[in-house]
Design an enzyme around this catalytic site. Structure first.
Site, short mmCIF file in Angstrom:
data_model
loop_
_atom_site.label_atom_id
_atom_site.label_comp_id
_atom_site.label_asym_id
_atom_site.label_seq_id
_atom_site.Cartn_x
_atom_site.Cartn_y
_atom_site.Cartn_z
N ARG A 122 0.97 -1.28 -0.11
CA ARG A 122 0.03 -0.20 -0.16
C ARG A 122 0.91 1.12 0.05
O ARG A 122 0.50 2.08 -0.64
CB ARG A 122 -1.15 -0.12 1.03
CG ARG A 122 -1.85 0.99 1.25
CD ARG A 122 -2.95 0.87 2.50
NE ARG A 122 -3.54 2.04 2.81
CZ ARG A 122 -4.73 2.65 2.41
NH1 ARG A 122 -5.37 1.88 1.76
NH2 ARG A 122 -5.25 3.72 3.02
N ILE A 138 -6.90 7.97 -1.40
CA ILE A 138 -6.93 6.57 -1.38
C ILE A 138 -7.87 6.27 -0.04
O ILE A 138 -7.76 6.72 1.05
CB ILE A 138 -5.73 5.87 -1.02
CG1 ILE A 138 -5.57 4.38 -0.95
CG2 ILE A 138 -4.86 6.75 -0.01
CD1 ILE A 138 -4.06 3.89 -1.23
N SER A 139 -8.80 5.11 -0.13
CA SER A 139 -9.66 4.73 0.83
C SER A 139 -8.94 4.22 2.19
O SER A 139 -7.99 3.86 2.13
CB SER A 139 -10.81 3.90 0.29
OG SER A 139 -11.29 4.60 -0.64
N GLN A 140 -9.68 4.23 3.23
CA GLN A 140 -9.44 3.78 4.55
C GLN A 140 -8.96 2.32 4.19
O GLN A 140 -9.86 1.72 3.49
CB GLN A 140 -10.31 4.05 5.26
CG GLN A 140 -10.10 3.48 6.90
CD GLN A 140 -11.38 3.39 7.52
OE1 GLN A 140 -12.55 3.60 7.16
NE2 GLN A 140 -11.12 3.16 8.99
N PRO A 141 -7.91 1.57 4.73
CA PRO A 141 -7.87 0.12 4.49
C PRO A 141 -8.97 -0.74 4.64
O PRO A 141 -9.55 -1.63 3.90
CB PRO A 141 -6.87 -0.26 5.41
CG PRO A 141 -5.88 0.78 5.44
CD PRO A 141 -6.57 2.21 5.47
#
Ligand code: SAH
Length: 225
Positions: A45, A71-74
């Site tokens: 990531r 970028i979205s939260q994991p």
């Protein structure tokens, strides 16, 4: 300087953070699909964000990727991936390539990923990264994704990674019988993550809970501006 298994010390450091991310943020919140967990353990990531933000890449929140996008939260990536119920022969369409991270996760699990991005700099950057990391099963496209990718349809799964006032009809049309779709539906401040399942009798909608995404902009999303 190389550490064990021919990894650099940086690789070792990030591998440790990634493992910690999976344990604390993903497994601890009831993500159980083994393929999703394996993908989250594998994809680097930190390479999907700018160098300045690399040290924050495995934290529990979204990060800016330029062009006012994120970028979205994991956890959200894991939750949406799990909701798609993917198998190794599935063909997946993603709307909103962004950093490319979600596409890479899907590419680890499914047969092929088709991903569309409407902002040229993000499209170029993601393409370059897919090449570099040798994701040969990701097909990229620069266009408005709200009308889907008819030539490659039907898809076993469709994921929309930007929020829309409703699920675009053209996307539902491009879902195979037995297909699954996830999309954040709501206004520009808050959305519900909706899962849509298509079978012979029609489509059914389920809510997976609240979320917050950047806007899906285009013909069947919001107008630009
Ligand atoms: N999946 C991404 C998250 C991206 S944020 C990741 O893993 O990083 C949402 C992305 O959707 C942004 O890059 C935005 O430019 C893109 N987007 C918004 N509207 C779009 C549209 N109509 N077609 C294609 N991409 C769109």
């Amino acid at each position: 300087v190389k550490g064990k298994n021919n990894m650099s010390w940086d690789d070792v450091k990030y591998a440790r953070r990634r493992e910690e991310m999976v344990r604390r943020q993903i497994e601890a919140r009831n993500i159980t699909d083994p393929a999703v967990l394996a993908a989250m353990r594998k994809v680097p990531r930190h390479l999907f964000v700018s160098e300045a933000l690399r040290h924050k890449a495995y934290e529990d929140y979204p990060l800016p990727i330029g062009e006012q996008q994120t970028i979205s939260q994991p956890f959200i990536v894991a939750e949406m991936s799990q909701a798609l119920d993917l198998g190794p022969s599935d063909r997946v369409l993603e709307i909103g390539t962004g950093s490319g991270y979600q596409a890479a996760i899907l590419a680890e699990i499914a047969y092929r990923v088709y991903t569309i991005e409407r902002l040229h700099p993000l499209y170029i950057q993601a393409r370059r990264l897919f090449d570099q990391l040798q994701y040969h099963n990701i097909v990229t496209r620069y266009s408005d994704g709200t009308t889907g990718w008819r030539a490659q349809s039907p898809f076993d799964a469709i994921i929309v990674t930007a929020g829309a006032p409703q699920a675009p009809e053209s996307l539902i049309d491009q879902l195979a019988i037995g297909g699954r779709m996830v999309i954040p539906v709501g206004d520009q401040y808050a959305q519900d993550l909706i899962k849509i399942i298509k079978d012979r009798r029609g489509v059914r909608h389920f809510s997976l809970g609240g979320c917050r995404f950047v806007k899906l902009i285009g013909e069947e999303g919001w107008r630009a501006g």
